[in-house]
Design a protein around this motif. Structure first.
Motif, PDB file in Angstrom:
ATOM      1  N   PHE A   1       4.686   3.988 -15.551  1.00 32.49           N
ATOM      2  CA  PHE A   1       3.781   2.830 -15.598  1.00 32.49           C
ATOM      3  C   PHE A   1       3.033   2.632 -14.281  1.00 32.49           C
ATOM      4  N   LEU A   2       3.512   3.281 -13.210  1.00 34.24           N
ATOM      5  CA  LEU A   2       2.824   3.197 -11.923  1.00 34.24           C
ATOM      6  C   LEU A   2       1.802   4.311 -11.734  1.00 34.24           C
ATOM      7  N   ALA A   3       1.778   5.282 -12.639  1.00 31.08           N
ATOM      8  CA  ALA A   3       0.818   6.381 -12.530  1.00 31.08           C
ATOM      9  C   ALA A   3      -0.565   5.903 -12.961  1.00 31.08           C
ATOM     10  N   HIS A   4      -1.547   6.184 -12.129  1.00 34.73           N
ATOM     11  CA  HIS A   4      -2.912   5.734 -12.402  1.00 34.73           C
ATOM     12  C   HIS A   4      -3.901   6.827 -12.022  1.00 34.73           C
ATOM     13  N   PRO A   5      -5.101   6.791 -12.572  1.00 33.74           N
ATOM     14  CA  PRO A   5      -6.174   7.668 -12.081  1.00 33.74           C
ATOM     15  C   PRO A   5      -6.718   7.116 -10.769  1.00 33.74           C
ATOM     16  N   TRP A   6      -6.043   7.409  -9.670  1.00 33.09           N
ATOM     17  CA  TRP A   6      -6.286   6.742  -8.400  1.00 33.09           C
ATOM     18  C   TRP A   6      -7.711   6.887  -7.892  1.00 33.09           C
ATOM     19  N   LEU A   7      -8.319   8.055  -8.121  1.00 29.46           N
ATOM     20  CA  LEU A   7      -9.631   8.331  -7.536  1.00 29.46           C
ATOM     21  C   LEU A   7     -10.766   8.275  -8.553  1.00 29.46           C
ATOM     22  N   THR A   8     -10.449   8.040  -9.805  1.00 23.52           N
ATOM     23  CA  THR A   8     -11.489   8.017 -10.841  1.00 23.52           C
ATOM     24  C   THR A   8     -11.546   6.691 -11.576  1.00 23.52           C
ATOM     25  N   ASP A   9     -10.814   5.712 -11.108  1.00 25.13           N
ATOM     26  CA  ASP A   9     -10.826   4.379 -11.704  1.00 25.13           C
ATOM     27  C   ASP A   9     -11.445   3.402 -10.701  1.00 25.13           C
ATOM     28  N   ILE A  10     -12.410   2.628 -11.170  1.00 25.57           N
ATOM     29  CA  ILE A  10     -13.109   1.688 -10.289  1.00 25.57           C
ATOM     30  C   ILE A  10     -12.142   0.700  -9.647  1.00 25.57           C
ATOM     31  N   THR A  11     -11.078   0.334 -10.359  1.00 25.02           N
ATOM     32  CA  THR A  11     -10.140  -0.667  -9.864  1.00 25.02           C
ATOM     33  C   THR A  11      -9.363  -0.178  -8.650  1.00 25.02           C
ATOM     34  N   TYR A  12      -9.036   1.123  -8.626  1.00 19.65           N
ATOM     35  CA  TYR A  12      -8.114   1.632  -7.615  1.00 19.65           C
ATOM     36  C   TYR A  12      -8.783   2.406  -6.489  1.00 19.65           C
ATOM     37  N   VAL A  13      -9.986   2.907  -6.683  1.00 19.72           N
ATOM     38  CA  VAL A  13     -10.526   3.882  -5.744  1.00 19.72           C
ATOM     39  C   VAL A  13     -10.765   3.283  -4.365  1.00 19.72           C
ATOM     40  N   LYS A  14     -11.320   2.090  -4.275  1.00 18.43           N
ATOM     41  CA  LYS A  14     -11.591   1.513  -2.944  1.00 18.43           C
ATOM     42  C   LYS A  14     -10.295   1.117  -2.216  1.00 18.43           C
ATOM     43  N   PRO A  15      -9.311   0.479  -2.885  1.00 17.19           N
ATOM     44  CA  PRO A  15      -8.041   0.243  -2.180  1.00 17.19           C
ATOM     45  C   PRO A  15      -7.377   1.524  -1.708  1.00 17.19           C
ATOM     46  N   VAL A  16      -7.473   2.604  -2.483  1.00 18.16           N
ATOM     47  CA  VAL A  16      -6.899   3.883  -2.061  1.00 18.16           C
ATOM     48  C   VAL A  16      -7.582   4.374  -0.792  1.00 18.16           C
ATOM     49  N   VAL A  17      -8.914   4.275  -0.741  1.00 11.39           N
ATOM     50  CA  VAL A  17      -9.651   4.692   0.456  1.00 11.39           C
ATOM     51  C   VAL A  17      -9.218   3.861   1.663  1.00 11.39           C
ATOM     52  N   ILE A  18      -9.034   2.553   1.469  1.00 11.90           N
ATOM     53  CA  ILE A  18      -8.610   1.686   2.572  1.00 11.90           C
ATOM     54  C   ILE A  18      -7.262   2.131   3.129  1.00 11.90           C
ATOM     55  N   PHE A  19      -6.309   2.437   2.259  1.00 11.30           N
ATOM     56  CA  PHE A  19      -4.985   2.844   2.730  1.00 11.30           C
ATOM     57  C   PHE A  19      -5.003   4.234   3.360  1.00 11.30           C
ATOM     58  N   LEU A  20      -5.853   5.115   2.878  1.00  6.66           N
ATOM     59  CA  LEU A  20      -5.942   6.444   3.493  1.00  6.66           C
ATOM     60  C   LEU A  20      -6.581   6.366   4.877  1.00  6.66           C
ATOM     61  N   VAL A  21      -7.578   5.507   5.044  1.00  9.33           N
ATOM     62  CA  VAL A  21      -8.170   5.310   6.369  1.00  9.33           C
ATOM     63  C   VAL A  21      -7.145   4.687   7.310  1.00  9.33           C
ATOM     64  N   LEU A  22      -6.320   3.771   6.787  1.00  9.16           N
ATOM     65  CA  LEU A  22      -5.222   3.227   7.603  1.00  9.16           C
ATOM     66  C   LEU A  22      -4.300   4.339   8.065  1.00  9.16           C
ATOM     67  N   TRP A  23      -3.925   5.227   7.166  1.00  8.89           N
ATOM     68  CA  TRP A  23      -3.049   6.344   7.512  1.00  8.89           C
ATOM     69  C   TRP A  23      -3.685   7.221   8.592  1.00  8.89           C
ATOM     70  N   ALA A  24      -4.993   7.445   8.499  1.00  8.86           N
ATOM     71  CA  ALA A  24      -5.657   8.344   9.439  1.00  8.86           C
ATOM     72  C   ALA A  24      -5.843   7.714  10.814  1.00  8.86           C
ATOM     73  N   SER A  25      -6.113   6.408  10.871  1.00 10.14           N
ATOM     74  CA  SER A  25      -6.413   5.758  12.151  1.00 10.14           C
ATOM     75  C   SER A  25      -5.209   5.062  12.762  1.00 10.14           C
ATOM     76  N   PHE A  26      -4.108   5.023  12.031  1.00  8.48           N
ATOM     77  CA  PHE A  26      -2.937   4.262  12.450  1.00  8.48           C
ATOM     78  C   PHE A  26      -2.420   4.716  13.817  1.00  8.48           C
TER      79      PHE A  26
END
Length: 285
Positions: A130-155
C-alpha cells in the motif's frame, strides 16, 4: 585596484551576456537570420501562457522545502558537536553525495524509484504494498520526491557549514546552559540557533538561489519535467523553449524573468531578516 580584474571578468562573463539576452528578448529572435523587433510581445505571450504559470507554481512549491533543507543539517550539525563517536567520519559520510554528479545520482534514483523499480518491489514483497507508488510519474508525489532528493544531496554540505559555525561559538555558553538545566532542544533553539543565525541566513539564501539556478540537472535526468510540466523548473523550461522548440525570443524573456526572481526572493529574505532583527532589538530595549 585589486578588485578591477574580478569586476572585469564578472562583467564579461555574466553581465554583458545578460544585457544581450535582455536586448534579444525584445525581438522575434531567429539566430542566423533576420530578427524582427516586436517590443514586449514576448513578455505578453509569457504572461498569457498557462504553462509558464504552472512552472512558477512548481518553483513556489519547491520553496516549501527550504525550511527542511536548512533545519535538518542544522540539527544534525548541533548533535555532532560533542559526545558522538567519530563525528568527522559521520560528516564525511554525509558530505559524500555533495561530490557526486546530479546526473549520475538522478539516473540511480530514477531506476530505484521507477514504478517497477527496487523500492516498490521491496515494499510489495515485505507486505507494505500500500506504500508503493509511481513516485516519479504521479503529479501528487513527484515534487515532494524531488524535495527530499535535493535534501539528501545538499545535506552534507549544510552539516559541514553549520559544524564550522558551531566550532566558532564559545563553548562556555553551552556549558553554562547545561549547568542551568537546559536540555537538548532548549539549548538548540535558545542558544545554538541565535549564536549562528548569520550562517543560518547565509545557507538559507544559498538554498533559495539553488531552487532557481541549480535544479536543472535533477529535473532533466530524474523526471524530464514530467509528468507533463508538473515538476519542471524555470531553468528547465527555458532549456526546453530554447533548445527543443526553438522559441528563442520567448526563452530570452523567460531568462530575464528568472533573473528577476533570483533578485526578488533574496531581497525579500533580506528584508524579512532586517524586520526580525529590528523586532528583537526593540524587545531587548
Amino acid at each position: 585596484m585589486l578588485l578591477v580584474p574580478a569586476i572585469v571578468l564578472e562583467t564579461l562573463v555574466l553581465f554583458l551576456p545578460l544585457v544581450y539576452v535582455a536586448y534579444r528578448s525584445l525581438y522575434d529572435w531567429q539566430p542566423g537570420s533576420v530578427s524582427t523587433f516586436i517590443g514586449f510581445k514576448n513578455y505578453e505571450h509569457l504572461l498569457a501562457d498557462p504553462e509558464f504559470w504552472q512552472v512558477i507554481g512548481n518553483q513556489l512549491f519547491y520553496l516549501l522545502g527550504l525550511p527542511l533543507w536548512v533545519i535538518a543539517p542544522l540539527v544534525v550539525a548541533f548533535a555532532l558537536r560533542e559526545g558522538v563517536w567519530r563525528p568527522g567520519l559521520f560528516r564525511s559520510i554525509y558530505f559524500l553525495p555533495a561530490v557526486m554528479s546530479p546526473a549520475i545520482v538522478g539516473l540511480v534514483f530514477r531506476t530505484l524509484l521507477a514504478t517497477d523499480g527496487p523500492v516498490n518491489a521491496v515494499l510489495e514483497t515485505s507486505g507494505l504494498g500500500f506504500l508503493a507508488h509511481p513516485w516519479l510519474t504521479d503529479i501528487t508525489y513527484v515534487k515532494p520526491v524531488v524535495i527530499f532528493l535535493v535534501l539528501w544531496a545538499s545535506f552534507g554540505t549544510g552539516v559541514l557549514i553549520f559544524s564550522a559555525a558551531f566550532a566558532a561559538v564559545p563553548q562556555n555558553i553551552f556549558e553554562a546552559a547545561r549547568l542551568d538545566g537546559a536540555r537538548f532542544w532548549s539549548e538548540f533553539w535558545h542558544i545554538a540557533v541565535p549564536s549562528v543565525r548569520g550562517t543560518v541566513f547565509l545557507w538559507a539564501m544559498f538554498q533559495l538561489v539553488c531552487i532557481f539556478l541549480f535544479m536543472f540537472g535533477w529535473i532533466y535526468v530524474l523526471t524530464g519535467g514530467g509528468p507533463g510540466l508538473s515538476s519542471a523548473t524555470m531553468d528547465f523550461f527555458i532549456y526546453q523553449q530554447f533548445m527543443r522548440f526553438g522559441f528563442y525570443g520567448t526563452a530570452a524573456a523567460q531568462s530575464i524573468a528568472l533573473v528577476g526572481a533570483i533578485v526578488l526572493f533574496p531581497a525579500l529574505g533580506y528584508g524579512a531578516r532586517a524586520l526580525i532583527e529590528t523586532c528583537f532589538k526593540r524587545r531587548r530595549t
